[in-house]
Design an enzyme around this catalytic site. Structure first.
Site, PDB file in Angstrom:
ATOM      1  N   SER A 116     -34.855 136.157 116.011  1.00  0.00           N
ATOM      2  CA  SER A 116     -34.157 137.365 115.572  1.00  0.00           C
ATOM      3  C   SER A 116     -33.808 138.248 116.780  1.00  0.00           C
ATOM      4  CB  SER A 116     -35.006 138.098 114.528  1.00  0.00           C
ATOM      5  OG  SER A 116     -34.249 139.060 113.833  1.00  0.00           O
ATOM      6  N   ASP A 170     -30.100 133.211 105.200  1.00  0.00           N
ATOM      7  CA  ASP A 170     -30.615 134.368 105.947  1.00  0.00           C
ATOM      8  C   ASP A 170     -29.987 135.651 105.401  1.00  0.00           C
ATOM      9  OD1 ASP A 170     -31.229 136.346 107.915  1.00  0.00           O
ATOM     10  OD2 ASP A 170     -31.538 134.765 109.395  1.00  0.00           O
ATOM     11  N   HIS A 201     -34.552 134.361 106.440  1.00  0.00           N
ATOM     12  CA  HIS A 201     -34.806 134.822 107.814  1.00  0.00           C
ATOM     13  C   HIS A 201     -36.258 134.505 108.152  1.00  0.00           C
ATOM     14  CE1 HIS A 201     -33.517 137.060 111.309  1.00  0.00           C
ATOM     15  NE2 HIS A 201     -34.540 137.902 111.226  1.00  0.00           N
TER      16      HIS A 201
END
Length: 220
Positions: A116, A170, A201
Site C-alpha cells: 500500500s 481492492d 486490500h
C-alpha cells in the site's frame, strides 16, 4: 534519525537484506509473520528489516496522528500525495539502505518491499536510487509523484526485477490505479512481473507462493 525497525534473520551472517514497508496506520510488526509463510528453500541468509513509519497527521483520516509514510488528502492515489512527506520518507529509507551496506550487504543484494503506502515508497525510493538494487516487491500500491518520475528515475535500476501485484477486489486502492502504474513502468521498459488476485486490500496465499518463487529466482 534512523527509523526504528523490527528485524528477522533467516540464517547467521546474512548476505541479502529485504527492507519492507508497511501500509498506512500499521507498523513494522505488520509483515513480520509473512516471513514464516515464505518458502525460501535454497535462498541465502536474509535479513528482513521492517521499519516503523513516522507519526504524521493524515488529512484523509481527519488529521489524526498515525504511522504514515506520507500525508494523503483524498483518494486520487498518487495525485494528491504530500510531496514533502513522500520525499522525507524516501530519505529515511535510503538511510536504511546505507545502513545495510555498512553492515556488509552489497547494494545489489538489497531488495525493497512494501504494501500500500509502503509499495508507493518502494517505487519512489528504489527506482530513483543511484545504485543497482536487488529487486522490488510491490504489493497493492502505485507509483507516487508521477510528474517528476521521468526526470528523476535512475538508469541503475532500469533492469532491476520488479514483482508487482494487486487485488481485483481492492476497495482501498482500485486495481485500475495499479494498472496505470504498470502501464507507465512498461512504457519505460521496466521488467515487471505482474499478478492479479481475487482479494481485497490484503495479502493471499497464492500471492505468498508467487512471492516465494520470485525471491528464489532473483536470489539464486
Amino acid at each position: 534519525m534512523t527509523l526504528k525497525t523490527v528485524e528477522l534473520v533467516t540464517a547467521p551472517n546474512p548476505t541479502v537484506a529485504v527492507i519492507w514497508m508497511h501500509g498506512l496506520g500499521a507498523d513494522g510488526n505488520d509483515f513480520v509473520p509473512i516471513v514464516k509463510e515464505l518458502d525460501l528453500t535454497g535462498c541465502p541468509g536474509i535479513r528482513f528489516v521492517f521499519p516503523h513509519a513516522p507519526m504524521l497527521e493524515v488529512t484523509i483520516n481527519g488529521g489524526r496522528m498515525m504511522p504514515a509514510w506520507y500525508d494523503i488528502s483524498a483518494t486520487e492515489f498518487g495525485r494528491d500525495d504530500d510531496e514533502k512527506s513522500v520525499r522525507d520518507s524516501q530519505v529515511d529509507i535510503n538511510a536504511l539502505i546505507d545502513r545495510e551496506k555498512e553492515r556488509g550487504i552489497a547494494a545489489d543484494k538489497i531488495l525493497i518491499a512494501g504494501f500500500s503506502q509502503g509499495c508507493a515508497m518502494t517505487f519512489q525510493t528504489a527506482l530513483r536510487h543511484p545504485e543497482k538494487l536487488g529487486g522490488l516487491l510491490c504489493l497493492s500500491g502505485y507509483l507516487p509523484l508521477e510528474d517528476s518520475f521521468e526526470a528523476e528515475r535512475s538508469a541503475a535500476n532500469q533492469h532491476t526485477p520488479i514483482f508487482y501485484c494487486h487485488g481485483r477486489d481492492d476497495q482501498v486502492i482500485p486495481i485500475t490505479r495499479a494498472q496505470q502504474t504498470l502501464a507507465l513502468l512498461q512504457k519505460h521498459g521496466y521488467e515487471v512481473e505482474w499478478h492479479e488476485y481475487d482479494m481485497p486490500h490484503s495479502v493471499c496465499m497464492e500471492e505468498i507462493i508467487d512471492l516465494s518463487n520470485f525471491l528464489k529466482r532473483v536470489l539464486a
